[in-house]
Motif scaffolding. Structure first.
Motif, mmCIF file in Angstrom:
data_model
loop_
_atom_site.group_PDB
_atom_site.id
_atom_site.type_symbol
_atom_site.label_atom_id
_atom_site.label_comp_id
_atom_site.label_asym_id
_atom_site.label_seq_id
_atom_site.Cartn_x
_atom_site.Cartn_y
_atom_site.Cartn_z
ATOM 1 N N LYS A 225 0.838 -1.308 -0.103
ATOM 2 C CA LYS A 225 -0.039 0.091 -0.034
ATOM 3 C C LYS A 225 0.786 1.234 -0.089
ATOM 4 C CE LYS A 225 -4.319 -1.907 1.953
ATOM 5 N NZ LYS A 225 -5.144 -1.790 2.946
ATOM 6 N N THR B 20 0.208 5.711 -0.315
ATOM 7 C CA THR B 20 -0.599 6.830 -0.478
ATOM 8 C C THR B 20 -0.033 8.036 -0.827
ATOM 9 O OG1 THR B 20 -1.931 6.066 1.352
ATOM 10 C CG2 THR B 20 -2.359 8.379 0.840
ATOM 11 N N SER C 177 -0.507 12.254 -1.821
ATOM 12 C CA SER C 177 -1.294 13.484 -1.918
ATOM 13 C C SER C 177 -0.331 14.686 -2.498
ATOM 14 C CB SER C 177 -1.705 13.683 -0.364
ATOM 15 O OG SER C 177 -2.826 12.716 0.057
ATOM 16 N N CYS D 297 4.082 1.348 -5.736
ATOM 17 C CA CYS D 297 3.304 0.364 -5.377
ATOM 18 C C CYS D 297 3.986 -1.163 -5.743
ATOM 19 C CB CYS D 297 1.848 0.429 -5.589
ATOM 20 S SG CYS D 297 0.838 -0.865 -4.948
ATOM 21 N N THR E 243 -5.576 12.864 -3.388
ATOM 22 C CA THR E 243 -4.872 11.692 -2.837
ATOM 23 C C THR E 243 -5.228 10.692 -3.588
ATOM 24 O OG1 THR E 243 -5.148 12.619 -0.760
ATOM 25 C CG2 THR E 243 -4.822 10.317 -0.784
ATOM 26 N N LYS F 173 -4.451 6.548 -3.696
ATOM 27 C CA LYS F 173 -4.440 5.226 -2.941
ATOM 28 C C LYS F 173 -4.175 3.996 -3.818
ATOM 29 C CE LYS F 173 -6.463 6.932 1.408
ATOM 30 N NZ LYS F 173 -7.172 6.696 2.616
ATOM 31 N N SER G 254 -2.864 -0.237 -4.100
ATOM 32 C CA SER G 254 -2.197 -1.453 -3.591
ATOM 33 C C SER G 254 -2.426 -2.796 -4.660
ATOM 34 C CB SER G 254 -3.341 -2.044 -2.427
ATOM 35 O OG SER G 254 -4.702 -2.267 -3.105
#
Length: 183
Positions: free
Chosen positions: A11, A13, A15, A45, A75, A77, A79
């Motif tokens: 994972k 993240t 921003s 990732c 943002t 995200k 995975s």
């Protein structure tokens, strides 16, 4: 020895505040700029998960659901949702937040297929994926379905005869006109 990693270990993240330099003439953020950020997070990732340099093999379905305005905080995200022998499907969710009001919008979701490479540029094996909950199992099977649908679509493309009388007649259902050269 065979290695394995969890989805959690993949994972990432990211921003970023959207600036006027990222916008088009209508004051909305360029879709291409968002795609660039998505490609960067997919790389990070997949590389974090596999421990290898990774390249983008394909990008599946990017639907821009809501525009992003200058001044919003975007943002991303990501995975790893699926792994094959040398490839991974990275799921990415993009949201934007109006930092004055706190209102968050889902902007898009996408899936990037990434391939791990070794130091010589050859495909490299990736660790097995440890699935820890039913949501991860669902996402893995979504990846399986995505791959199977691509294979079926490619097979249909390869077998479609666009020159056939039936295919040419079917063009009447679309917003096209056949030139006299074709008829």
């Amino acid at each position: 020895m065979e290695t394995a990693n969890t989805v959690e270990a993949s994972k990432i993240t990211l921003s970023e505040l959207m600036l006027p330099s990222h916008s088009n003439f209508s004051g909305k953020i360029h879709g291409g700029y968002l795609l660039k950020l998505m490609d960067q997070i997919a790389f990070a990732c997949a590389s974090k998960y596999s421990g290898c340099y990774c390249v983008t093999a394909s990008v599946d379905t990017v639907d821009f659901l809501n525009p992003v305005d200058v001044g919003e905080l975007v943002t991303l995200k990501a995975s790893v949702n699926y792994v094959g022998k040398t490839s991974m499907i990275v799921g990415i969710r993009v949201t934007s937040e109006d930092i004055r009001t706190g209102i968050i919008k889902h902007c898009n979701s996408s899936y990037f297929t990434m391939v791990a490479k070794d130091e010589q540029g050859n495909n490299a094996n990736v660790p097995r994926l440890i699935l820890s909950n039913m949501n991860e199992v669902r996402r893995f099977y979504d990846g399986v379905n995505r791959i199977n649908n691509k294979k079926r679509h490619k097979e249909l493309e390869n077998n479609f005869d666009y020159k056939s009388e039936e295919a040419l007649k079917n063009l009447e259902n679309f917003n096209v006109v056949l030139s006299e050269k074709i008829q």
